[in-house]
Design a protein around this motif. Structure first.
Motif, PDB file in Angstrom:
ATOM      1  N   SER A  55       0.858  -1.147  -0.033  1.00 48.31           N
ATOM      2  CA  SER A  55       0.011  -0.170   0.050  1.00 48.31           C
ATOM      3  C   SER A  55       0.679   1.202   0.242  1.00 48.31           C
ATOM      4  CB  SER A  55      -0.847   0.018   1.266  1.00 48.31           C
ATOM      5  OG  SER A  55      -2.057  -0.899   1.127  1.00 48.31           O
ATOM      6  N   MET A  56       0.449   2.180  -0.658  1.00 51.33           N
ATOM      7  CA  MET A  56       1.185   3.388  -0.718  1.00 51.33           C
ATOM      8  C   MET A  56       0.241   4.838  -0.402  1.00 51.33           C
ATOM      9  SD  MET A  56       3.859   2.932  -4.038  1.00 51.33           S
ATOM     10  CE  MET A  56       4.419   1.323  -4.206  1.00 51.33           C
ATOM     11  N   ILE A  57       0.655   5.345   0.641  1.00 52.93           N
ATOM     12  CA  ILE A  57       0.042   6.317   1.205  1.00 52.93           C
ATOM     13  C   ILE A  57       0.717   7.560   1.453  1.00 52.93           C
ATOM     14  CG2 ILE A  57      -1.741   6.712   3.480  1.00 52.93           C
ATOM     15  CD1 ILE A  57      -1.132   3.664   4.250  1.00 52.93           C
ATOM     16  N   LYS A  58      -0.118   8.514   1.122  1.00 50.16           N
ATOM     17  CA  LYS A  58       0.467  10.270   1.069  1.00 50.16           C
ATOM     18  C   LYS A  58      -0.113  10.244   2.451  1.00 50.16           C
ATOM     19  CE  LYS A  58      -0.191  14.400  -1.319  1.00 50.16           C
ATOM     20  NZ  LYS A  58      -1.374  15.022  -0.545  1.00 50.16           N
ATOM     21  N   VAL A  59       0.874  10.865   3.360  1.00 49.51           N
ATOM     22  CA  VAL A  59       0.639  11.387   4.623  1.00 49.51           C
ATOM     23  C   VAL A  59       0.598  12.812   4.694  1.00 49.51           C
ATOM     24  CG1 VAL A  59       0.852  11.028   6.945  1.00 49.51           C
ATOM     25  CG2 VAL A  59       1.398   9.028   5.427  1.00 49.51           C
ATOM     26  N   ASP A  60      -0.255  13.437   5.139  1.00 45.43           N
ATOM     27  CA  ASP A  60      -0.353  15.011   5.108  1.00 45.43           C
ATOM     28  C   ASP A  60      -0.388  15.344   6.690  1.00 45.43           C
ATOM     29  OD1 ASP A  60      -0.160  15.924   2.428  1.00 45.43           O
ATOM     30  OD2 ASP A  60      -2.176  14.735   2.287  1.00 45.43           O
ATOM     31  N   GLY A  61      -0.454  14.479   7.540  1.00 44.63           N
ATOM     32  CA  GLY A  61      -0.678  14.969   9.023  1.00 44.63           C
ATOM     33  C   GLY A  61      -1.269  13.778   9.744  1.00 44.63           C
TER      34      GLY A  61
ATOM     35  N   TYR B 204      -4.585  11.620   5.556  1.00 44.47           N
ATOM     36  CA  TYR B 204      -3.774  10.617   4.545  1.00 44.47           C
ATOM     37  C   TYR B 204      -4.707  10.141   3.418  1.00 44.47           C
ATOM     38  CZ  TYR B 204      -6.363   7.073   6.963  1.00 44.47           C
ATOM     39  OH  TYR B 204      -7.532   6.371   7.578  1.00 44.47           O
ATOM     40  N   GLU B 205      -4.080   9.911   2.312  1.00 45.19           N
ATOM     41  CA  GLU B 205      -4.875   9.249   1.325  1.00 45.19           C
ATOM     42  C   GLU B 205      -3.919   8.002   0.649  1.00 45.19           C
ATOM     43  OE1 GLU B 205      -6.468  10.583  -3.267  1.00 45.19           O
ATOM     44  OE2 GLU B 205      -5.236  11.880  -2.067  1.00 45.19           O
ATOM     45  N   ARG B 206      -4.831   6.876   0.374  1.00 47.20           N
ATOM     46  CA  ARG B 206      -4.090   5.735   0.011  1.00 47.20           C
ATOM     47  C   ARG B 206      -3.926   6.005  -1.533  1.00 47.20           C
ATOM     48  NH1 ARG B 206      -4.606   0.902  -2.792  1.00 47.20           N
ATOM     49  NH2 ARG B 206      -3.291  -0.791  -1.852  1.00 47.20           N
ATOM     50  N   ILE B 207      -2.940   6.126  -2.117  1.00 44.94           N
ATOM     51  CA  ILE B 207      -2.742   6.771  -3.555  1.00 44.94           C
ATOM     52  C   ILE B 207      -2.518   5.584  -4.551  1.00 44.94           C
ATOM     53  CG2 ILE B 207      -2.356   9.190  -3.124  1.00 44.94           C
ATOM     54  CD1 ILE B 207       0.796   8.575  -3.569  1.00 44.94           C
TER      55      ILE B 207
END
Ligand SMILES: Nc1ncnc2c1ncn2[C@@H]1O[C@H](COP(=O)(O)OP(=O)(O)O)[C@@H](O)[C@H]1O
Ligand SMILES: CC(C)(COP(=O)(O)O)[C@@H](O)C(=O)NCCC(=O)O
Length: 402
Positions: free
Chosen positions: A178-184, A188-191
């Motif tokens: 799983s690849m997840i963009k983490v903003d705080g 987050y969003e699993r991209i």
């Protein structure tokens, strides 16, 4: 200044979090008084602070089991955790007499009835992606010497600047990826993801080398040479680089490509070489997909977690080189000491979140106030190839009960 009051209680384990994945079950539990449960002393201590909240000193402990051997896990929990979990006594005299169990991963759903039936445990389920992010943020913000880079045989621990942590890409390499963009925190969003992950490495490895376990497969790969089976640029270009497009003669042009024309059967290859090629292929591919996703969102930092990595130098080096090569040095691959426990730690950390908006959960409120790793990272390079960095390692911490 008032001295804090110290209470004694006989039981030790108050919190347990499980991450039940496709391949492994990960456990994180809080053991009061800090001793491992097998060697437990005469109970833990609660220090009552001036604000009336009690602070319990202890350690976060880690354990893992193969999901296919779930009975071993049930037995471990029954013998080592349930027997020590009749609850931490609150200073107001009430006992939180239920072990509260957080669970995440697919198995939190798949095996909920089994845990209820065999152990009488009810799962408080938490979302897997949420827990991965929670676990990564917890480690990066709380545990010293947690994150490091690995390039050219050099391991470098990173000083994490809390103000400059986000955004980052979290790549969790479990059975799948799983690849997840983490903003705080909680943002987050699993991209993206890929089904070519740790399960692929182990599954194909078992079929191709007849090895029995992940450790055996890693050990094999350690002694192998991928060039025996991978087709290199030099094999295609008559021994020279293809410098016009930046490929050296030693770069892999086609993983397993030599098997096309070698005229060999599987038995003619050494299992060590097959294991090495496989490890390289999976690691390289994940590194490249991670980079492409980082590029999509302009992310410079990529943290890799999941038990596929297992602190193995060759794996980390391959991933790092892939990220470095494709990003032309713009993006950085980083690794975590507690790589395999992100989900379980995130589930553990979710006690805190719930207690803040639900007063019913107050006795289970915890804040990790201090986290110290007992095991020095400098020892890492002397571990045998299959040694698991997390085995026997604990994180000292204290939790607050309000
Ligand atoms: N002792 C082990 N047994 C099996 N697989 C292991 C072991 N240690 C590491 N692995 C690797 O880690 C992967 C599982 O990683 P993990 O993060 O626990 O994912 P999951 O949550 O899907 O179980 C396996 O597919 C395998 O590649
Ligand atoms: C389904 C999963 C989230 C389960 O997590 P895991 O047990 O593998 O850690 C993971 O396997 C995954 O993200 N697979 C990749 C699926 C895809 O994006 O193609």
């Amino acid at each position: 200044m008032d001295h804090p009051q110290v209470f004694r209680f006989s039981t030790q384990i108050s919190h347990l979090a499980l991450d039940i994945g496709g391949t492994l079950i990960k456990l994180v539990y809080f053991s009061a008084n800090g001793d491992s449960i097998e060697e437990s002393r005469d109970g833990g201590s609660i220090v009552v602070g001036n604000n009336g909240c009690s602070v319990v000193q202890g350690r976060l402990c880690f354990a893992k089991f193969e999901t296919r051997k779930i009975d071993d896990c049930l037995e471990f929990i029954r013998l080592n955790i349930l027997h020590h979990s009749s609850g931490v006594q609150h200073p107001n005299g009430t006992a939180c007499d239920k072990l509260s169990v957080k669970a995440t991963g697919g198995g939190a759903f798949k095996f909920a009835d089994l845990f209820k039936e065999k152990l009488g445990i009810h799962f408080d389920k938490e979302d897997e992606m949420h827990c991965l992010v929670g676990g990564a943020n917890f480690l990066l913000k709380t545990v010293p010497r947690e994150a490091f880079t690995y390039l050219d045989g050099q391991k470098k621990f990173l000083q994490i600047d809390h103000k400059d942590l986000y955004p980052y890409l979290l790549v969790n390499i479990g059975s799948g990826v799983s690849m997840i963009k983490v903003d705080g925190d909680g943002k987050y969003e699993r991209i993206s993801g890929t089904s070519l992950g740790g399960g692929t490495f182990l599954g194909l490895g078992k079929l191709l080398t007849k090895c029995q376990s992940f450790d055996e497969l890693l050990e094999l790969s350690h002694h192998g040479n991928n060039r025996v089976i991978d087709m290199l640029v030099g094999d295609i270009y008559g021994g020279t680089d293809y410098s016009k497009i930046g490929l050296s003669s030693t770069a892999i042009a086609s993983s397993f490509g030599k098997a096309i024309s070698d005229g060999k059967e599987l038995e003619d290859y050494q299992p060590e070489d097959v294991a090495r090629s496989l490890l390289r292929m999976i690691s390289n591919n994940i590194g490249q997909i991670a980079y492409l996703n980082a590029l999509r969102f302009g992310l410079k930092r990529i943290f890799f977690g999941g038990f596929f990595i297992r602190g193995l130098e060759y794996t980390m080096d391959t991933i790092s080189v892939a990220v470095h090569f494709w990003s032309r040095g713009e993006a950085k691959a980083m690794f975590l000491r507690h790589e395999g426990f992100l989900g379980a730690l995130g589930a553990f950390a979710s006690y805190k979140e719930q207690s803040q908006d639900n007063s019913e959960m107050k006795p289970q409120h915890h804040t990790v106030q201090r986290a110290i790793l007992n095991c020095s990272g400098d020892n890492v390079r002397h571990f045998p190839v299959t040694a698991n960095l997390n085995d026997g390692e604990t994180i000292e911490c204290s939790i607050s009960l309000v």
